[in-house]
Design a protein around this motif. Structure first.
Motif, PDB file in Angstrom:
ATOM      1  N   THR A   1      70.403  -2.455  52.963  1.00 42.92           N
ATOM      2  CA  THR A   1      69.191  -2.294  52.164  1.00 42.92           C
ATOM      3  C   THR A   1      69.550  -1.927  50.725  1.00 42.92           C
ATOM      4  N   ILE A   2      68.765  -2.449  49.779  1.00 43.89           N
ATOM      5  CA  ILE A   2      68.897  -2.064  48.368  1.00 43.89           C
ATOM      6  C   ILE A   2      67.956  -0.887  48.126  1.00 43.89           C
ATOM      7  N   ARG A   3      68.389   0.049  47.320  1.00 43.55           N
ATOM      8  CA  ARG A   3      67.625   1.279  47.139  1.00 43.55           C
ATOM      9  C   ARG A   3      67.312   1.527  45.661  1.00 43.55           C
ATOM     10  N   TYR A   4      66.091   2.023  45.425  1.00 40.39           N
ATOM     11  CA  TYR A   4      65.563   2.311  44.092  1.00 40.39           C
ATOM     12  C   TYR A   4      65.497   3.826  43.966  1.00 40.39           C
ATOM     13  N   LEU A   5      66.274   4.369  43.051  1.00 39.24           N
ATOM     14  CA  LEU A   5      66.515   5.806  43.006  1.00 39.24           C
ATOM     15  C   LEU A   5      65.983   6.447  41.728  1.00 39.24           C
ATOM     16  N   SER A   6      65.292   7.575  41.894  1.00 36.89           N
ATOM     17  CA  SER A   6      64.953   8.419  40.747  1.00 36.89           C
ATOM     18  C   SER A   6      66.126   9.357  40.500  1.00 36.89           C
ATOM     19  N   LEU A   7      66.775   9.203  39.349  1.00 40.97           N
ATOM     20  CA  LEU A   7      67.939  10.038  39.034  1.00 40.97           C
ATOM     21  C   LEU A   7      67.523  11.449  38.640  1.00 40.97           C
ATOM     22  N   HIS A   8      66.274  11.575  38.219  1.00 43.53           N
ATOM     23  CA  HIS A   8      65.763  12.868  37.769  1.00 43.53           C
ATOM     24  C   HIS A   8      65.756  13.893  38.899  1.00 43.53           C
ATOM     25  N   ASP A   9      65.251  13.485  40.078  1.00 42.21           N
ATOM     26  CA  ASP A   9      65.149  14.434  41.191  1.00 42.21           C
ATOM     27  C   ASP A   9      65.894  13.957  42.442  1.00 42.21           C
ATOM     28  N   ASN A  10      66.716  12.899  42.276  1.00 41.31           N
ATOM     29  CA  ASN A  10      67.520  12.384  43.397  1.00 41.31           C
ATOM     30  C   ASN A  10      66.662  12.027  44.607  1.00 41.31           C
ATOM     31  N   LYS A  11      65.559  11.309  44.333  1.00 46.62           N
ATOM     32  CA  LYS A  11      64.691  10.855  45.426  1.00 46.62           C
ATOM     33  C   LYS A  11      64.594   9.341  45.382  1.00 46.62           C
ATOM     34  N   TYR A  12      64.546   8.737  46.570  1.00 45.74           N
ATOM     35  CA  TYR A  12      64.377   7.287  46.612  1.00 45.74           C
ATOM     36  C   TYR A  12      62.915   6.923  46.438  1.00 45.74           C
ATOM     37  N   LEU A  13      62.656   6.011  45.516  1.00 45.69           N
ATOM     38  CA  LEU A  13      61.287   5.585  45.213  1.00 45.69           C
ATOM     39  C   LEU A  13      60.855   4.428  46.112  1.00 45.69           C
ATOM     40  N   ARG A  14      61.823   3.607  46.513  1.00 44.37           N
ATOM     41  CA  ARG A  14      61.480   2.442  47.334  1.00 44.37           C
ATOM     42  C   ARG A  14      62.754   1.888  47.966  1.00 44.37           C
ATOM     43  N   TYR A  15      62.570   1.225  49.108  1.00 40.97           N
ATOM     44  CA  TYR A  15      63.673   0.539  49.787  1.00 40.97           C
ATOM     45  C   TYR A  15      63.376  -0.959  49.814  1.00 40.97           C
ATOM     46  N   PHE A  16      64.420  -1.754  49.749  1.00 40.90           N
ATOM     47  CA  PHE A  16      64.274  -3.210  49.757  1.00 40.90           C
ATOM     48  C   PHE A  16      65.137  -3.778  50.888  1.00 40.90           C
ATOM     49  N   PRO A  17      64.572  -3.807  52.112  1.00 42.23           N
ATOM     50  CA  PRO A  17      65.332  -4.311  53.256  1.00 42.23           C
ATOM     51  C   PRO A  17      65.262  -5.833  53.352  1.00 42.23           C
ATOM     52  N   GLY A  18      66.205  -6.425  54.070  1.00 43.05           N
ATOM     53  CA  GLY A  18      66.167  -7.882  54.281  1.00 43.05           C
ATOM     54  C   GLY A  18      67.536  -8.499  54.470  1.00 43.05           C
TER      55      GLY A  18
END
Length: 328
Positions: free
Chosen positions: A100-117
């Protein structure tokens, strides 16, 4: 510290051979315990992000020449990291758990969205220069088009071999390198109709294509490999223009090749820990820079806005010119 860099876009000097030869390591960072596998400059040139096989993401402040933050991705691992257009965010591929590709907020180290496939390792990831879309290529022989606002794939292309991809500087077309032998160009507005042109090149015998990049003027495409050869082809006709060799890669690793912002020079890492530089027009080797890298240099990029080069093994090195012509 603010004087660490001088803006490339404000310097009247042209990047010429003598300036390129004068580059010296100005700063070395030794935060990583394993090799750095990808780096990316922010479009404004103010920050650099890196990811490593030790699962660390490190953000550097290029203007100050300092490390500004470290984020860990222990659970999923991290590779092919890229800044997105939003502040303090990045996308990356995974090395653990799944593909999966991951979309990360660097500010608080939280994932904003996942891109599976993808069902196999993602080997190519690039973000549009103009909008919130990105492309991914995988060993599952598919190329996928995504929008950062949706977890669902926006487009899927099945290809005949391992795909790598790149957007052109305007973000209107993208190139797919397939099976280390052909480049297919797609119009983003009608990619579902297939490529509008295919350039067939001689298939690599000794190595695989591992990266594609358009020059900033959009005229040429640079092909990186996991061997000791780099190809430069005409982006309009697919004509081979240059072959850059003479740098060691005896480990079969993916070594990044990059353009200077003016498209005139080609930079590459090597397994001997040095940075090799060629003139894009003539194909001649300009110089080999020794930065005392203790391991293979897999990542090399030139800052898009400042007169600065970055290269990485397990260490990150920032290079600045020292010649008078460089204005430093």
């Amino acid at each position: 510290m603010k004087e660490f860099l001088k803006p490339y876009d404000k310097m009247k000097v042209k990047l010429v051979d003598s300036v390129v030869r004068s580059f010296k390591v100005a700063k070395i960072f030794r935060e990583n315990t394993d090799k750095i596998n990808a780096i990316d400059f922010a479009p404004n040139g103010e920050h650099l992000i890196s990811c490593s096989e030790d699962d660390q993401i490190v953000i550097y402040d290029c203007e100050k020449g300092t490390q500004s933050r470290t984020v860990n991705s222990k659970k999923y691992g991290v590779d092919l990291i890229h800044f997105t257009h939003a502040n303090n965010t990045a996308i990356h591929s995974s090395t653990k758990v799944d593909d999966t590709i991951r979309y990360l907020s660097l500010h608080d180290n939280k994932y904003l969205r996942y891109f599976p496939g993808h069902t196999k390792k993602v080997i190519s990831l690039c973000i549009s220069p103009v909008e919130d879309t990105f492309l991914s290529g995988s060993l599952d022989k598919t190329l996928r088009l995504w929008d950062l606002r949706s977890p669902n794939c926006q487009g899927l292309m099945h290809l005949s071999g391992r795909p790598i991809a790149a957007y052109d500087p305007e973000g209107l077309i993208f190139a797919a390198g397939v099976n280390s032998e052909s480049i297919k160009l797609y119009d983003l507005r009608s990619f579902d109709k297939g490529p509008f042109v295919t350039f067939k090149l001689n298939q690599e015998k000794e190595c695989d294509w591992t990266g594609l990049k358009f020059s900033r003027d959009g005229k040429t495409i640079l092909i990186s490999t996991n061997g000791s050869v780099i190809r430069l082809v005409d982006a309009f006709h697919g004509t081979p223009l240059q072959t850059f060799t003479g740098y060691p890669n005896n480990k079969g690793i993916s070594i990044e090749a990059s353009f200077s912002p003016d498209s005139q020079f080609i930079f590459s890492g090597s397994t001997d820990g040095r940075v090799h530089i060629w003139n894009a027009d003539t194909g001649n080797k300009v110089t080999v820079l020794n930065g005392d890298h203790p391991g293979p240099v897999q990542c090399v990029q030139f800052n898009p806005k400042y007169m600065m080069l970055a290269s990485a093994c397990t260490n990150m090195a920032f290079w600045l010119p020292t010649s008078e012509e460089g204005g430093v």
